[in-house]
Structures are given as C-alpha cells and as structure tokens.
Design an enzyme around this catalytic site. Sequence first.
Site, PDB file in Angstrom:
ATOM      1  N   SER A  82       0.870  -1.104  -0.160  1.00 16.62           N
ATOM      2  CA  SER A  82       0.143   0.004   0.066  1.00 16.62           C
ATOM      3  C   SER A  82       1.100   1.166  -0.065  1.00 16.62           C
ATOM      4  O   SER A  82       2.080   1.260   0.559  1.00 16.62           O
ATOM      5  CB  SER A  82      -0.932  -0.110   1.108  1.00 16.62           C
ATOM      6  N   CYS A  83       0.362   2.536  -0.152  1.00 18.16           N
ATOM      7  CA  CYS A  83       0.915   3.644  -0.265  1.00 18.16           C
ATOM      8  C   CYS A  83       0.027   4.800  -0.424  1.00 18.16           C
ATOM      9  O   CYS A  83      -1.144   4.805  -0.001  1.00 18.16           O
ATOM     10  CB  CYS A  83       2.301   3.623  -1.692  1.00 18.16           C
ATOM     11  N   GLY A  84       0.254   5.905  -1.262  1.00 25.23           N
ATOM     12  CA  GLY A  84      -0.577   6.810  -1.476  1.00 25.23           C
ATOM     13  C   GLY A  84      -1.576   6.672  -2.349  1.00 25.23           C
ATOM     14  O   GLY A  84      -2.756   7.103  -2.283  1.00 25.23           O
TER      15      GLY A  84
END
Length: 330
Positions: free
Chosen positions: A281-283
């Site tokens: 996951s990230c932005g």
Amino acid sequence: MLFSTARSATRRFLPVKEKGRRAMSASSEVDSSTPSLVNTEWLKQRLKGVKLLDASLYMPAQARDGLSEFKAKRIPGAQYFHLDEVAEPNTSLPHMLPSEQAFAAAMDALDVSNEDHVVVYDGLGIFSSPRAWWTFKCFGHERVSVLEGGLPAWESSSGPVSTDSVSNEQLQRPGKAVRSPPSSTRYKAKLDHSKVRSAQEMLANVGSKGEAVVDARSPGRFIGTEPEPRPGLKGGHIPGAYNVPFPQVLRDGKQLKSPEELEKVFSNAGVDVNRRPVVGSCGSGLTASILALAVHQINGKVIPIYDGSWSEWGMLSDVPISTETPPNTV
C-alpha cells in the site's frame, strides 16, 4: 454507508469471502519465467526484439511532466505508457486499474501483443515503471521487465536516444481506447484478482491479520505528523500496517538494492516476506509497486497491492485509522 465515497473503484474485485483462497494462491505463486529487472547492456543487445514503454509519471512536487519529457527524448522505439490514461476513467482515485477490455484496447493501440516481451522504464530510474510492471502482471502478461536505472542509466551507458517528433494522435491513442474500448480486441487481458486488494478486503484484514500490510509512504505520513499531498485525506495508516518507505529499498534513488539488502530492509521493519503473505500500500498504488518489485527480487512472488491505497482509505469516513509508531515485530 460503508465505502460510499469510493465510487466505482472496487467494483471489479472479488468479495471478502474469497480472501482466504486468494491469499493462499498469492503466497504460493512464484514467477521465474522472465527477469523482472534487466540492465542497460541486456537491453542494448535486444533493443529490436522487445516492446519498450516509457511509463514515466511524476508527483506534482517533482515539477516534471512525463509526457513532455517523452516527446523531447526517449529510447529508440519506445512508446508512452501513460499511467493516468491507461486507468479506470470512472473514479476520482488516481491511476486505478482499468477494466480488462480497456487494458486490452490500450495494448492494441500500443501494438503490444500477448507474446511480446515488454520492457518498461521511467525518467527517475526506479519510480513509476514498477507500477506499469505490476499492471501487466495483473492482466496476465508474464513477459514484462523493468529497466534497472531507467533512462538515466541508459544515457549514462551511452545508449542511443531518439528526439524524433511524435504525433499527438499517436500519444492520445491508448487513452482514447481506454475511454471507448471496442467490443473485441486482438490483445486478451484477464485480471488476476489474487494480485489486487480492495478496501473491503483491507478492512477484513485489519481483523484477520492474514496479510502483513507494508506501507511505502514516509514515516511522517504513516503516523499522521506530515500532511498528505492530496487534499481532504486524513493522516495515519491502516491499523497493523508496517512502514517500509520506498526510498529504503533503493540505492541512490535509482536502482534496487541487492536481494540480501532488500530482505534486511523488510526484516528491520518487522516483516519476514518469506514467511508471511504481504500486501503493498502507499498513497495511490504507485510506490507500493516499488515494494512489490523489491519483494520479487527476494522470493520471486508478485505480491498483491491495495489499488486505492491511502487515496481511498484516507477519505473514507467509516474505517479505522491508526497514528501509532510502526511496529517492529511480526
């Protein structure tokens, strides 16, 4: 209503009840048929035998434009793979995976066949190209590699560049194909659901803890002390997630570290990628793909990614959010 603001972003993914089976298939899958990373010398010897795609995409703070740079110069024979155009058009979330038909139509527009060996690169070295690599993997295209070091390494190795003009029609063709895909295509795409996670599945995982969530954002964004670059998003992270900021897996910001170094990076964050199923996951699902490429160097697995990532989770009103410091044990 749960996830009401996510609009259509997760409509194509499997329901939560499939999670156990999917996690098992994802954790056992090893991809060894095609190298996920190739270097400049490898590419020089095979330049005419691969399909080159420039997947450069930059964040607003970087003040660069991938399309403009592609028009100015590129590796000879390359076409532009616009991650924001070859994406789901009916959502407010950035560069979400398109439908199978839309991706297939974009590949037809780029003259990419199912049998082609695709090599993707970007203008930073290793930044947005892993997202293109992961996208191809999601749609069942196994013969795809990332050019290690990207265009900077290519130029440093005295690789040829082209400055020939590119027509706007040629550049716009894939995006148009995504927005209005035909009923039939030469390219055949099949979405591998084991490589994608939805908000519903991530919420279920908060309770089950079946997968270790690795978040590629900065420590400040992870604990909510640093503002999000996209307006309207809350700070923090998915409860139980581990923080592996993507620069930690890179050397000089341009190349991946060795498999041994990468394994240590994840271990230091509290995650043994060889013993526990991992989801990235990230932005916005972009830099999580760098972590996915890093894990692939360690064990050959293509880990799933939460496609909506924090751009989705951070705007939902009825999901849990943590601002605790990262855990350091599994």
